[in-house]
Design an enzyme around this catalytic site. Structure first.
Site, PDB file in Angstrom:
ATOM      1  CD  GLU A 123     -61.315 -11.330 -15.226  1.00 20.28           C
ATOM      2  OE1 GLU A 123     -62.462 -10.857 -15.200  1.00 20.28           O
ATOM      3  OE2 GLU A 123     -60.297 -10.605 -15.194  1.00 20.28           O
TER       4      GLU A 123
HETATM    5  C1  ACM Z   1     -60.874 -10.159 -10.664  1.00 16.10           C
HETATM    6  O1  ACM Z   1     -61.612  -9.219 -10.334  1.00 16.10           O
HETATM    7  N1  ACM Z   1     -60.634 -10.433 -11.934  1.00 16.10           N
HETATM    8  C2  ACM Z   1     -60.229 -10.996  -9.670  1.00 16.10           C
END
Ligand code: ACM
Ligand code: ZN
Length: 532
Positions: A327
């Site tokens: 992310e």
């Molecule tokens: C995640 O759940 N962002 C690895």
């Protein structure tokens, strides 16, 4: 409840001689042969252990006895009377399978592991042969168990960034991992909402980065903010203490230092780490993904991360270091002259390749120190670092792709092992969303059918992830992990053909009583028929 009564009735009607609860172990061992009679542990029963490591395992058993039943047994090198022997075989022939044999007869209990790990796992089975009622003499049913794990990696993750948990609870969590014969603790230590590990070279990481000025109320984006300053971090001494506690329980602690995203607490502490002109930064007070990430164009960012990792490596002996990688918005990098110059200088195609450059540069550094990186499956985008292990969280696809490229994989797909999802369809407690009932965890098969036998060997195992946006207290964590963690332990330990829901369900009855013995909180959804 109906399920429970049905089970008890069937149990008495069908198999009174076998007694359904005599041997009721989770995870189900490879082989269980019930014998005749019982061994009686009294307060005078001696534990015989010679080797230093076996004595430590005996001490773990004793600590459990004391915590739950209120007494300890004498540990001695000799054998006398009716005794419990813990003696690791230390077999040197061939690759170890971590097999242990636990043989209970009316005159002795003998536990022999091939390795110290295996003997420790065997003690966990012995613990589960003890009665679930507190008593001063403990009846252990005669049995021969021969057992070994299916997967090498059996993990639990804990996010201490969104909410901070004190050392005392982290140790309890490690005990839960040990009691389930699991062997990895993935400690998620840095986040946008808080930096939780003391780094001596960069004191502001904890002076500034470990505190936020408030937390949203309710579900993201929230109905307001509590405006209560929220702080917490572990000193290096505390970290060492936790790592040593885990080592004594045959558990490896894998630290996670997030990069290049999920780093706003670090940027708030040291703004030079961000792309020029992108501040001001703040230790975040709500949940989600934030665009302020480490600048990939500055060498000073890499120097900072290497310095941080140098200290991390002194604290964590783990061969694996988790470097995050998930992310990471590319917004700032797109308009950053330094990041763009880096793309040009390195002949990269785009910002995804820049992320890949970032991870590979850190991998090279960690490899040079004799360590291996683990990253979330986004590290596949723009090219996988040569020696990286992939943690597949956005489904199984990342794991499948990595295994096909001969990379090691740890499976953590959201739809099977994200324990921040609800275990009842209409949960009245706050949670992130999603529905993951116990049965679904139990049904999880870590080796995807898309892989052939050779590729399947790259699947080291799996892990449950415990993200704590909506878990502010230890009791909530316990509620979210139990009983799902017990189901996962069986997925990871027991032979595939031994996994059978109708066999698991009655053993779970006893497991609930053990949670009570541990004074642990747990979800009762299963008994209320809500998980259907
Ligand atoms: C995640 O759940 N962002 C690895
Ligand atoms: Zn930049």
């Amino acid at each position: 409840m109906l399920k429970y009564f049905l089970f008890v009735t069937l149990c008495i009607a069908i198999s009174p001689a076998v007694s359904c609860q005599r041997v009721s172990i989770i995870p189900q061992p490879v082989s269980v042969q019930e014998g005749q009679g019982d061994f009686l542990i009294s307060q005078k029963t001696m534990i015989s252990a010679v080797d230093k490591e076996d004595v430590k395992t005996a001490n773990f058993f004793n600590d459990y006895l004391f915590k739950v039943y209120g007494f300890k047994l004498p540990v001695n090198k000799k054998k006398a009377g009716k005794y419990i022997e813990i003696a690791t075989r230390k077999s040197t022939a061939g690759p170890t399978t971590n097999t242990y044999t636990l043989k209970v007869t009316p005159t002795a209990i003998r536990l022999n592991g091939d390795t110290y790990d295996a003997s420790f796992f065997g003690v966990q089975s012995l613990i589960q042969l003890l009665p679930v009622q507190v008593s001063s003499s403990l009846t252990v049913p005669a049995v021969t168990i021969v057992d070994s794990p299916r997967f090498a990696y059996r993990g639990m993750h804990l996010d201490v960034g969104r909410h901070f948990f004190p050392v005392q609870f982290v140790k309890k969590y490690i005990d839960y991992i040990a009691l389930h014969k699991m062997n990895y603790f993935h400690w998620h230590l840095t986040e946008d909402q808080g930096w939780r590990i003391e780094i001596k070279k960069y004191p502001k990481l904890t002076e500034i980065g470990s505190c936020r000025n408030g937390t949203i109320i309710g579900h993201n984006p929230g109905t307001g903010n509590d405006s209560i300053r929220y702080c917490g971090f572990y000193t290096q001494e505390e970290i060492k203490d936790v790592v040593s506690y885990a080592t004594d329980r045959h558990i490896t602690v894998i630290p996670e230092i997030e990069m290049p995203g999920h780093a706003e607490a670090a940027l708030t502490s040291y703004p030079f780490l961000g792309c020029p002109g992108t501040g001001p930064y703040q230790v975040q007070q709500r949940w989600g993904v934030f665009k302020n990430v480490f600048c990939a164009g500055k060498d000073s960012t890499f120097q900072f991360i290497q310095d941080v990792l140098d200290e991390v490596l002194t604290l964590f002996p783990s061969r694996y270091i988790h470097i995050g990688g998930d992310e990471c918005p590319k917004t700032n990098w797109k308009s950053c002259p330094l990041c763009q110059a880096r793309i040009k200088e390195q002949g990269l195609k785009d910002e995804h390749e820049l992320q890949s450059y970032f991870i590979q540069r850190i991998e090279k550094y960690l490899n040079s120190k004799g360590r291996q990186i683990i990253g979330w499956d986004e590290i596949l985008e723009g090219g996988l670092a040569p020696n990286a292990t992939v943690m597949s969280w956005r489904g199984e696809e990342g794991g499948i792709a990595a295994a096909k490229q001969n990379h090691k994989v740890i499976m953590t797909p959201g739809s099977y092992v994200y324990f921040d999802h609800s275990q009842v369809q209409k949960d009245d407690s706050l949670h992130i969303g999603g529905y993951l009932p116990l049965e679904k965890v139990y049904s999880y098969e870590p080796v995807p059918k898309e892989l052939n036998e050779e590729q399947g060997k790259y699947i080291l195992g799996a892990q449950a992830n415990v993200w704590t946006e909506y878990m502010a207290y230890p009791s909530k964590i316990e509620y979210m992990i139990f009983p799902r963690m017990s189901a996962l332990s069986e997925v990871l330990w027991s032979p595939k053909q031994a996994r059978n829901w109708s066999n698991f369900e009655p053993r779970l009855q006893n497991q609930f009583k053990r949670y009570d013995l541990w004074k642990a909180n747990y979800s009762k959804a299963f008994f209320q028929g809500k998980s259907q």
